[in-house]
Design an enzyme around this catalytic site. Structure first.
Site, short mmCIF file in Angstrom:
data_model
loop_
_atom_site.label_atom_id
_atom_site.label_comp_id
_atom_site.label_asym_id
_atom_site.label_seq_id
_atom_site.Cartn_x
_atom_site.Cartn_y
_atom_site.Cartn_z
N ARG A 213 14.58 -2.11 -6.23
CA ARG A 213 13.20 -2.39 -6.62
C ARG A 213 13.12 -2.59 -8.13
NH1 ARG A 213 9.53 -0.61 -2.80
NH2 ARG A 213 8.09 -1.83 -4.04
N LYS B 214 2.89 7.12 4.60
CA LYS B 214 2.18 5.84 4.48
C LYS B 214 1.76 5.29 5.84
CE LYS B 214 5.29 4.61 0.77
NZ LYS B 214 6.18 3.59 0.24
N PRO C 247 0.83 -1.21 0.00
CA PRO C 247 0.00 0.00 0.00
C PRO C 247 0.87 1.26 0.00
CG PRO C 247 -0.63 -1.51 1.76
CD PRO C 247 0.62 -2.03 1.19
N GLU C 248 0.52 2.20 -0.86
CA GLU C 248 1.24 3.47 -0.90
C GLU C 248 0.31 4.57 -0.37
OE1 GLU C 248 3.27 4.03 -4.66
OE2 GLU C 248 3.72 1.91 -4.79
#
Ligand SMILES: [Zn+2]
Length: 290
Positions: free
Chosen positions: A280, A69, A2-3
């Protein structure tokens, strides 16, 4: 994972139903109790399970906010403020129910790790399949210094100046632009999905070095990040992998993504490329993004 938009969605859903409620008691799953007993900081950070369970009863949820976040539950007990900070990790989710059977998805129901019993039988449940999430009870942000180092909220007035000032620091100017914008000290809440999208919309190569980008382009990129984040908030966030908004609701933003998770470029049709940047996986178009 989740961002910012997904966390904002959770906060907006929780706020009207949980604000003003007082915590009566807390249950913690056997999995977490065992893991903590073995010295692992599973979900409940910086406190023993017993200390956590004993501290929360009689605390009233005064306000629920998002910061980057994180979800901030502002609590009050005997006139003393406390702060419960929640990070969803890879697969954390909140549910507001009367009975655990109301959690429809079995995998979340099975991984209900912390249950806050409220008045009148209501339960605020934190479920986390992979257990990378965090719950941290503090008196204020200052008790956990990393929270103070986060970049301003991207929608705040000082966020752009902060980002530009960071971009000329020696420690950042040789970094790839994608790694730079995903750094929480630089921009708050821009993770892999929205960094990928903003760079694609601007046709900017994710591996381009920060110092090779003009100030004007840097500003355009920042504005693009803000637009993408706002667009996602409006569309309920992206439901990718195990993200769920409150009570298992899904968002729609995943249908609006142009590059993240795509096999072909929506502009030129060529196969997208993948490259590891800052640890990433980054998806981009080798033709359209320069
Ligand atoms: Zn292309």
């Amino acid at each position: 994972m989740p961002e910012l938009p997904e966390v904002e969605g959770v906060v907006r859903s929780l706020r009207p139903i949980a604000t003003g409620k007082t915590i009566q008691s807390v249950d913690v799953s056997e999995t977490i109790i065992t893991s903590k007993a073995n010295g692992k900081e599973a979900i409940i950070k910086g406190a023993d399970v017993d200390v956590f369970k004993e501290a929360l009863p009689q605390m009233m949820i005064e306000r629920i906010d998002r910061r980057s976040k994180y979800i901030y539950f502002h609590l009050m007990k005997d006139g003393i403020p406390h702060l419960l900070v929640s990070h969803l990790g890879m697969s954390g989710a909140w549910f507001y129910v009367r009975n655990l059977h109301e959690i429809e998805e079995e995998k979340f129901k099975r991984h209900s790790h912390v249950i806050f019993h409220l008045e009148e039988g209501d339960m605020l449940v934190y479920a986390d399949i992979r257990r990378f999430g965090e719950l941290r009870l503090l008196e204020s942000e200052a008790d956990h210094p990393p929270l103070l180092l986060m970049a301003p909220e991207p929608f705040d007035q000082d966020a752009l100046d902060h980002y530009l000032a960071m971009s000329i620091l020696p420690k950042y100017e040789n970094k790839a632009i994608k790694e730079f914008i995903m750094d929480g000290h630089v921009v708050s809440g821009c993770g892999n999905i929205y960094a990928t999208e903003a760079l694609f919309r601007l046709r900017m190569h994710p591996a381009r070095k920060v110092k090779r980008i003009s100030k004007e382009r840097k500003i355009q990129l920042f504005n693009e990040i803000v637009i993408v984040l706002l667009d996602s908030i409006e569309n309920g966030g992206s439901t990718i992998s195990d993200y769920r908004s409150i009570n298992g609701e899904a968002g729609n933003m995943q249908n609006r993504l142009q590059m993240y998770g795509k096999k072909n470029c929506p502009i030129c049709g060529r196969k997208t490329l993948q490259k590891t940047i800052g640890g990433r996986t980054s998806t981009y178009c080798g033709t359209c993004q320069k």
